[in-house]
Design a protein around this motif. Structure first.
Motif, mmCIF file in Angstrom:
data_model
loop_
_atom_site.group_PDB
_atom_site.id
_atom_site.type_symbol
_atom_site.label_atom_id
_atom_site.label_comp_id
_atom_site.label_asym_id
_atom_site.label_seq_id
_atom_site.Cartn_x
_atom_site.Cartn_y
_atom_site.Cartn_z
ATOM 1 N N GLU A 112 0.830 -1.207 0.000
ATOM 2 C CA GLU A 112 0.000 0.000 0.000
ATOM 3 C C GLU A 112 0.866 1.260 0.000
ATOM 4 O O GLU A 112 0.583 2.220 -0.713
ATOM 5 C CB GLU A 112 -0.937 0.003 1.215
ATOM 6 C CG GLU A 112 -2.053 -1.019 1.159
ATOM 7 C CD GLU A 112 -3.110 -0.697 0.114
ATOM 8 O OE1 GLU A 112 -3.019 0.360 -0.560
ATOM 9 O OE2 GLU A 112 -4.034 -1.503 -0.045
ATOM 10 N N ASN A 153 -5.112 0.621 9.742
ATOM 11 C CA ASN A 153 -5.596 -0.084 8.554
ATOM 12 C C ASN A 153 -4.690 0.268 7.382
ATOM 13 O O ASN A 153 -4.515 1.436 7.051
ATOM 14 C CB ASN A 153 -7.041 0.327 8.246
ATOM 15 C CG ASN A 153 -7.668 -0.540 7.159
ATOM 16 O OD1 ASN A 153 -7.013 -0.934 6.203
ATOM 17 N ND2 ASN A 153 -8.943 -0.840 7.310
ATOM 18 N N SER A 154 -4.110 -0.748 6.745
ATOM 19 C CA SER A 154 -3.153 -0.498 5.664
ATOM 20 C C SER A 154 -3.788 0.286 4.513
ATOM 21 O O SER A 154 -3.119 1.100 3.863
ATOM 22 C CB SER A 154 -2.581 -1.813 5.144
ATOM 23 O OG SER A 154 -3.607 -2.651 4.618
ATOM 24 N N LYS A 155 -5.078 0.081 4.259
ATOM 25 C CA LYS A 155 -5.733 0.771 3.152
ATOM 26 C C LYS A 155 -5.818 2.281 3.376
ATOM 27 O O LYS A 155 -5.938 3.056 2.419
ATOM 28 C CB LYS A 155 -7.130 0.199 2.916
ATOM 29 C CG LYS A 155 -7.109 -1.224 2.353
ATOM 30 C CD LYS A 155 -8.504 -1.739 2.075
ATOM 31 C CE LYS A 155 -8.460 -3.154 1.496
ATOM 32 N NZ LYS A 155 -9.815 -3.685 1.229
ATOM 33 N N ASP A 156 -5.740 2.691 4.648
ATOM 34 C CA ASP A 156 -5.779 4.123 4.942
ATOM 35 C C ASP A 156 -4.570 4.862 4.365
ATOM 36 O O ASP A 156 -4.605 6.075 4.182
ATOM 37 C CB ASP A 156 -5.849 4.363 6.451
ATOM 38 C CG ASP A 156 -7.218 4.012 7.028
ATOM 39 O OD1 ASP A 156 -8.174 3.899 6.237
ATOM 40 O OD2 ASP A 156 -7.325 3.845 8.245
ATOM 41 N N ASP A 159 -1.798 13.308 11.926
ATOM 42 C CA ASP A 159 -2.173 11.966 11.492
ATOM 43 C C ASP A 159 -2.925 12.093 10.171
ATOM 44 O O ASP A 159 -3.088 13.193 9.634
ATOM 45 C CB ASP A 159 -3.001 11.233 12.553
ATOM 46 C CG ASP A 159 -4.216 12.027 12.991
ATOM 47 O OD1 ASP A 159 -4.816 12.716 12.143
ATOM 48 O OD2 ASP A 159 -4.578 11.965 14.180
ATOM 49 N N LEU A 160 -3.378 10.986 9.638
ATOM 50 C CA LEU A 160 -4.038 11.008 8.328
ATOM 51 C C LEU A 160 -5.314 11.846 8.348
ATOM 52 O O LEU A 160 -5.579 12.614 7.430
ATOM 53 C CB LEU A 160 -4.342 9.578 7.878
ATOM 54 C CG LEU A 160 -3.137 8.717 7.489
ATOM 55 C CD1 LEU A 160 -3.569 7.282 7.254
ATOM 56 C CD2 LEU A 160 -2.448 9.268 6.248
ATOM 57 N N GLU A 161 -6.108 11.681 9.387
ATOM 58 C CA GLU A 161 -7.385 12.380 9.450
ATOM 59 C C GLU A 161 -7.201 13.891 9.553
ATOM 60 O O GLU A 161 -7.808 14.671 8.810
ATOM 61 C CB GLU A 161 -8.209 11.880 10.644
ATOM 62 C CG GLU A 161 -8.757 10.475 10.500
ATOM 63 C CD GLU A 161 -7.700 9.394 10.664
ATOM 64 O OE1 GLU A 161 -6.602 9.709 11.189
ATOM 65 O OE2 GLU A 161 -7.945 8.251 10.237
ATOM 66 N N ILE A 192 -2.176 4.634 12.956
ATOM 67 C CA ILE A 192 -2.692 4.156 11.669
ATOM 68 C C ILE A 192 -2.869 2.652 11.836
ATOM 69 O O ILE A 192 -1.898 1.931 12.079
ATOM 70 C CB ILE A 192 -1.728 4.453 10.501
ATOM 71 C CG1 ILE A 192 -1.381 5.937 10.430
ATOM 72 C CG2 ILE A 192 -2.343 3.994 9.175
ATOM 73 C CD1 ILE A 192 -0.359 6.293 9.359
ATOM 74 N N ARG A 226 -3.626 4.915 1.490
ATOM 75 C CA ARG A 226 -3.956 5.469 0.174
ATOM 76 C C ARG A 226 -4.265 6.964 0.262
ATOM 77 O O ARG A 226 -4.152 7.681 -0.734
ATOM 78 C CB ARG A 226 -5.152 4.725 -0.422
ATOM 79 C CG ARG A 226 -4.881 3.236 -0.644
ATOM 80 C CD ARG A 226 -6.103 2.496 -1.140
ATOM 81 N NE ARG A 226 -5.868 1.057 -1.147
ATOM 82 C CZ ARG A 226 -6.770 0.154 -1.535
ATOM 83 N NH1 ARG A 226 -7.967 0.563 -1.949
ATOM 84 N NH2 ARG A 226 -6.487 -1.131 -1.506
ATOM 85 N N ARG A 227 -4.658 7.428 1.439
ATOM 86 C CA ARG A 227 -4.981 8.845 1.606
ATOM 87 C C ARG A 227 -3.743 9.720 1.436
ATOM 88 O O ARG A 227 -3.843 10.917 1.182
ATOM 89 C CB ARG A 227 -5.625 9.066 2.975
ATOM 90 C CG ARG A 227 -6.880 8.239 3.176
ATOM 91 C CD ARG A 227 -7.431 8.329 4.577
ATOM 92 N NE ARG A 227 -8.063 9.620 4.830
ATOM 93 C CZ ARG A 227 -8.699 9.914 5.960
ATOM 94 N NH1 ARG A 227 -8.773 9.011 6.931
ATOM 95 N NH2 ARG A 227 -9.252 11.090 6.126
#
Length: 315
Positions: A194, A222-225, A248-250, A220, A227-228
């Protein structure tokens, strides 16, 4: 002559031919004591060999269901070297060490010759490609191991891929080794895949370090996150926030588009910019589908003529 040797002397003349990829094997089947079998220290598979679930399967089946594929050992007379089946051999040994001697004799399929290193690896890879686990977790690991054993060019040849494709697999494996705090270590390849899906230009060492740190901190999960990051990293404000300790991602995603947009040209210059941007935005695959479109080609000719006329007027 002991019974095992007698068995071999009888069956060796009744060879069966097996074609595995580009390698043709002539083999016979018999049984051997675990101590007559030697593991191959250059086999591509890495990671732990001891598996309690596999041990339970061996016991439930009353022994190994699938024979080990072995070859005559080139240095040790009377012994065999494993081509495929190292985990089955290792876990049968564990059972014997627990006092379960009924698992000491194991079925083997013996080649009529010692294979070359290249043939041995080709056979192993062919066998593992037929198993579901190959696509799930082993492709990158095997690529890495083959490069270590014989170099990039030979490894790519054995795998039947380009050196460039090989390098991508190796990069993914090396990155997966850095994900050390996952609950399931086997998922590291998924996380690495990912992350490698992000543009290489954006995937700087500082970005990789920040991702690993936040995964280790369970920020983090979830590995799919990951992608963000494809949207976050091209944005300077969102990227800077993500790289910060508190980011963080969010929270980084909330800062997307907060940078002041560059001033656009107005009038004719702006219109030309818009046309060029629209053309650049058309995917390559879409352009391929339009190939030979007479109406589209006519419009392009008209546009070329118009731009040439415009250039002459403005020169």
């Amino acid at each position: 002559m002991n019974s095992a040797a007698e068995d071999r002397s009888r069956v060796v003349v009744n060879l069966q031919e097996r074609r595995l990829d580009r390698t043709v094997l002539r083999t016979y089947r018999t049984k051997a004591d675990l101590d007559e079998i030697v593991p191959n220290d250059k086999q591509p598979r890495l990671g732990p060999k001891i598996d309690e679930e596999l041990q339970r399967q061996i016991e439930a089946n009353g022994g190994l269901f699938e024979p080990l594929l072995v070859e005559p050992h080139p240095q040790l007379v009377g012994k065999f070297r494993i081509i495929d089946g190292d985990r089955r051999w290792s876990n049968s040994k564990v059972l014997v060490e627990q006092g379960k001697d009924e698992y000491r004799q194991v079925p083997i399929e013996v080649t009529d010759r010692t294979l070359s290193e290249e043939d041995r690896l080709r056979v192993w890879i062919y066998i593992h490609r037929q198993r579901k686990e190959w696509d799930a977790k082993e492709k990158e690991m095997v690529a890495y191991r083959l490069v270590d054993l014989m170099g990039r060019a030979s490894a790519a040849n054995i795998l039947g891929i380009t050196v460039r494709e090989l390098d991508k697999l190796v990069d993914v494996f090396e990155l997966s080794e850095k994900f050390t705090s996952l609950r399931d270590p086997g998922a590291a390849i998924t996380w690495a895949r990912e992350l490698m899906g992000v543009s290489k230009k954006l995937l700087t060492p500082s970005v990789v370090e920040a991702v690993l740190k936040k995964v280790n901190q369970k920020r983090i999960t979830n590995s799919k996150d990951l992608r963000r990051l494809r949207a976050i990293l091209p944005d300077p404000i969102a990227k800077a926030h993500f790289l910060a300790d508190a980011g963080d991602l969010e929270s980084a995603a909330l800062r997307l588009g907060t940078a002041k947009p560059a001033e656009k040209d107005v009038g004719l210059a702006g219109e030309i910019d818009a046309v060029v941007a629209a053309v650049k935005a058309v995917p390559w695959t879409t352009l391929q589908e339009m190939k030979g479109n007479a109406e589209l080609l006519r419009k392009i000719d008209d546009a070329e003529a118009m731009f040439r006329s415009l250039r002459r007027a403005l020169s």
